[in-house]
Design a protein around this motif. Structure first.
Motif, PDB file in Angstrom:
ATOM      1  N   GLY A   1       2.665  -6.948   1.906  1.00 45.24           N
ATOM      2  CA  GLY A   1       3.532  -7.208   3.054  1.00 45.24           C
ATOM      3  C   GLY A   1       4.707  -6.268   3.155  1.00 45.24           C
ATOM      4  O   GLY A   1       5.500  -6.369   4.084  1.00 45.24           O
ATOM      5  N   SER A   2       4.850  -5.375   2.191  1.00 47.60           N
ATOM      6  CA  SER A   2       5.976  -4.457   2.208  1.00 47.60           C
ATOM      7  C   SER A   2       5.578  -3.124   1.589  1.00 47.60           C
ATOM      8  O   SER A   2       4.595  -3.043   0.841  1.00 47.60           O
ATOM      9  CB  SER A   2       7.159  -5.041   1.423  1.00 47.60           C
ATOM     10  N   ALA A   3       6.363  -2.108   1.883  1.00 46.14           N
ATOM     11  CA  ALA A   3       6.106  -0.791   1.306  1.00 46.14           C
ATOM     12  C   ALA A   3       6.306  -0.808  -0.202  1.00 46.14           C
ATOM     13  O   ALA A   3       5.595  -0.120  -0.945  1.00 46.14           O
ATOM     14  CB  ALA A   3       7.030   0.240   1.944  1.00 46.14           C
ATOM     15  N   THR A   4       7.260  -1.609  -0.691  1.00 50.88           N
ATOM     16  CA  THR A   4       7.519  -1.702  -2.126  1.00 50.88           C
ATOM     17  C   THR A   4       6.295  -2.227  -2.869  1.00 50.88           C
ATOM     18  O   THR A   4       5.902  -1.682  -3.914  1.00 50.88           O
ATOM     19  CB  THR A   4       8.723  -2.617  -2.403  1.00 50.88           C
ATOM     20  N   ALA A   5       5.695  -3.285  -2.341  1.00 46.43           N
ATOM     21  CA  ALA A   5       4.495  -3.833  -2.974  1.00 46.43           C
ATOM     22  C   ALA A   5       3.365  -2.819  -2.966  1.00 46.43           C
ATOM     23  O   ALA A   5       2.643  -2.668  -3.957  1.00 46.43           O
ATOM     24  CB  ALA A   5       4.067  -5.116  -2.252  1.00 46.43           C
ATOM     25  N   ALA A   6       3.208  -2.099  -1.846  1.00 47.15           N
ATOM     26  CA  ALA A   6       2.145  -1.093  -1.757  1.00 47.15           C
ATOM     27  C   ALA A   6       2.352   0.009  -2.790  1.00 47.15           C
ATOM     28  O   ALA A   6       1.398   0.469  -3.425  1.00 47.15           O
ATOM     29  CB  ALA A   6       2.109  -0.495  -0.349  1.00 47.15           C
ATOM     30  N   VAL A   7       3.597   0.424  -2.984  1.00 43.89           N
ATOM     31  CA  VAL A   7       3.899   1.462  -3.969  1.00 43.89           C
ATOM     32  C   VAL A   7       3.516   1.001  -5.371  1.00 43.89           C
ATOM     33  O   VAL A   7       2.930   1.757  -6.161  1.00 43.89           O
ATOM     34  CB  VAL A   7       5.394   1.841  -3.905  1.00 43.89           C
ATOM     35  N   LEU A   8       3.834  -0.252  -5.719  1.00 41.91           N
ATOM     36  CA  LEU A   8       3.496  -0.778  -7.047  1.00 41.91           C
ATOM     37  C   LEU A   8       1.986  -0.837  -7.240  1.00 41.91           C
ATOM     38  O   LEU A   8       1.476  -0.489  -8.316  1.00 41.91           O
ATOM     39  CB  LEU A   8       4.111  -2.167  -7.219  1.00 41.91           C
ATOM     40  N   PHE A   9       1.269  -1.267  -6.226  1.00 44.96           N
ATOM     41  CA  PHE A   9      -0.191  -1.335  -6.334  1.00 44.96           C
ATOM     42  C   PHE A   9      -0.798   0.063  -6.500  1.00 44.96           C
ATOM     43  O   PHE A   9      -1.740   0.253  -7.269  1.00 44.96           O
ATOM     44  CB  PHE A   9      -0.783  -2.024  -5.106  1.00 44.96           C
ATOM     45  N   VAL A  10      -0.260   1.034  -5.760  1.00 43.56           N
ATOM     46  CA  VAL A  10      -0.775   2.399  -5.863  1.00 43.56           C
ATOM     47  C   VAL A  10      -0.524   2.958  -7.266  1.00 43.56           C
ATOM     48  O   VAL A  10      -1.377   3.642  -7.838  1.00 43.56           O
ATOM     49  CB  VAL A  10      -0.137   3.302  -4.790  1.00 43.56           C
ATOM     50  N   ALA A  11       0.636   2.669  -7.850  1.00 45.44           N
ATOM     51  CA  ALA A  11       0.937   3.130  -9.206  1.00 45.44           C
ATOM     52  C   ALA A  11      -0.048   2.543 -10.216  1.00 45.44           C
ATOM     53  O   ALA A  11      -0.554   3.251 -11.098  1.00 45.44           O
ATOM     54  CB  ALA A  11       2.368   2.763  -9.579  1.00 45.44           C
ATOM     55  N   CYS A  12      -0.313   1.255 -10.104  1.00 48.58           N
ATOM     56  CA  CYS A  12      -1.284   0.611 -11.005  1.00 48.58           C
ATOM     57  C   CYS A  12      -2.678   1.206 -10.822  1.00 48.58           C
ATOM     58  O   CYS A  12      -3.404   1.424 -11.801  1.00 48.58           O
ATOM     59  CB  CYS A  12      -1.315  -0.898 -10.755  1.00 48.58           C
TER      60      CYS A  12
END
Length: 416
Positions: free
Chosen positions: A313-324
């Motif tokens: 739901g947010s760019a922050t969450a997307a960034v964390l998922f991409v890092a993982c």
């Protein structure tokens, strides 16, 4: 001084560092190009189908010339092929930079350029597949592959992508020009290399088969090897999802996450940061769990991460998922490459590897088309959720598989 019970550190040969340097400098230019070309495409159109078409053109050569590339890699001197292809790609990128300066690009032209670069990459990969195993001892392959993957991520995604995005904002020709220079520098490092086992299957010239027979020989060997056949099928499904989602990531970053061009580069860079974190895990997990379990668990974890991206739901969450995803992806790729290199005889490595790649990238090309249609017809989040389901299903291919110790065997004799 050696302490009791401590294993000696695995040493990499001096020749490997020439390969490492070539990969690093070339990856820096690759990162800039991989950001610049999608941005050039997105500047010309917002139609996801056309964006996917350009990406598909870059994947198409894997279906057309992969088998031929593998045969040539097993017949010719690999370093010469790598040097020639790098110089040809440098000339191509110089032409693209010039066309950009004169604002002469179009979607059909970009698709043609992507196709030419894809042909070069396919020919390059055929010779590359057997180069590292010819220089590095089998027990050091995981270490060598992890270092190469890390350099590719650091130079390409962490440095090349954001710098390329910044330079693109100044003028699109800048990152393309630097990519031209990186190809030339990579060719120079390859040209200076010495050592390593030469290519070739060990057959006398009079006994050598036709190109078609050699290509079918590699295809047949892979089909008869039970474990690698399953890994190939699994990897194909994984690549179908990843290639498809990467082809529309620039639109997802711009419109769904509202991050803009710099945000797209940020996602690529974050992926690299995650990959760097996965470097020490590759060897550790391979030893503790074994390659089959690493690949099986990796596909399940990637599926969960992909679902998280679809629901973010947010760019922050997307960034964390991409890092993982970057960390898991590096471990998965290193494990799969090392497993393949350890199982295939040296005289067949080019042909088998390129057959493997043909299947994988062919599925990626299909994934690009399917994802473009799903993205256009249903929406961006549906693309990620569908990909999550397929990634979880990929783990089924390795149920009941095990690694067998390979034996020395002549080319053309299958193992397993």
């Amino acid at each position: 001084m050696r302490f009791p019970g401590r294993k000696p550190r695995l040493q990499l040969p001096r020749q490997f560092y020439g390969v490492w340097a070539a990969v690093t400098v070339s990856s820096l230019g690759d990162g800039m190009r991989q950001v610049a070309l999608p941005l050039l495409t997105a500047d010309l159109t917002d139609d996801a189908r056309l964006v996917a078409l350009v990406a598909f053109a870059g994947q198409l050569p894997w279906l057309l010339v992969s088998l031929l590339s593998g045969v040539l890699a097993d017949r010719l001197e690999r370093r010469r092929v790598l040097w020639l292809v790098d110089m040809a790609r440098a000339a191509t990128m110089a032409g693209v930079a010039l066309l950009t300066v004169f604002d002469a690009l179009s979607i059909p032209l970009l698709a043609a350029i992507a196709f030419l670069l894809g042909c070069g990459h396919t020919l390059y990969s055929g010779s590359w597949a057997g180069l590292v195993p010819s220089l590095v001892a089998p027990e050091s392959l995981t270490k060598a592959n992890a270092r190469l993957q890390a350099s590719w991520l650091i130079a390409g995604s962490l440095l090349g992508a954001p710098v390329g995005a910044v330079l693109y904002e100044i003028t699109p020709a800048l990152p393309l020009g630097i990519d031209t220079l990186s190809f030339m520098a990579s060719a120079g490092f390859i040209l200076l290399m010495t050592g390593g086992r030469p290519a070739g299957s060990g057959e006398a010239p009079s006994e050598r088969r036709s190109l078609r027979e050699d290509a079918l020989n590699g295809l047949g060997w892979l089909w008869r090897h039970a474990l690698l056949r399953r890994v190939c099928a699994m990897s194909a499904l994984v690549n179908l999802v990843v290639a498809g989602l990467m082809s529309v990531l620039v639109l997802y970053a711009r419109h769904t996450l509202e991050l803009g061009s710099s945000g797209y580069a940020l996602l690529v860079s974050v992926f690299a940061v995650g990959g760097i974190a996965g470097v020490p895990l590759a060897s550790y997990l391979g030893i503790r769990l074994g390659p089959v379990r690493v690949l099986w668990l990796g596909s399940l974890i990637m599926g969960g991460i992909c679902a998280g991206l679809g629901l973010a739901g947010s760019a922050t969450a997307a960034v964390l998922f991409v890092a993982c995803y970057g960390a898991v992806s590096l471990v998965w790729n290193v494990t799969a490459a090392t497993l393949r290199q350890s199982q295939v005889p040296a005289g067949l490595l080019g042909r088998v590897s390129m057959t493997f790649q043909m299947v994988n990238v062919g599925s990626g090309a299909l994934g690009v088309l399917l994802t473009g249609l799903v993205y256009y017809g249903i929406g961006p989040r549906a693309s990620f959720l569908a990909g999550a389901i397929l990634l979880c299903l990929a783990s089924v291919f390795l149920i009941g598989s095990r690694v067998e110790v390979p034996v020395d065997e002549p080319a053309g004799v299958p193992a397993g």
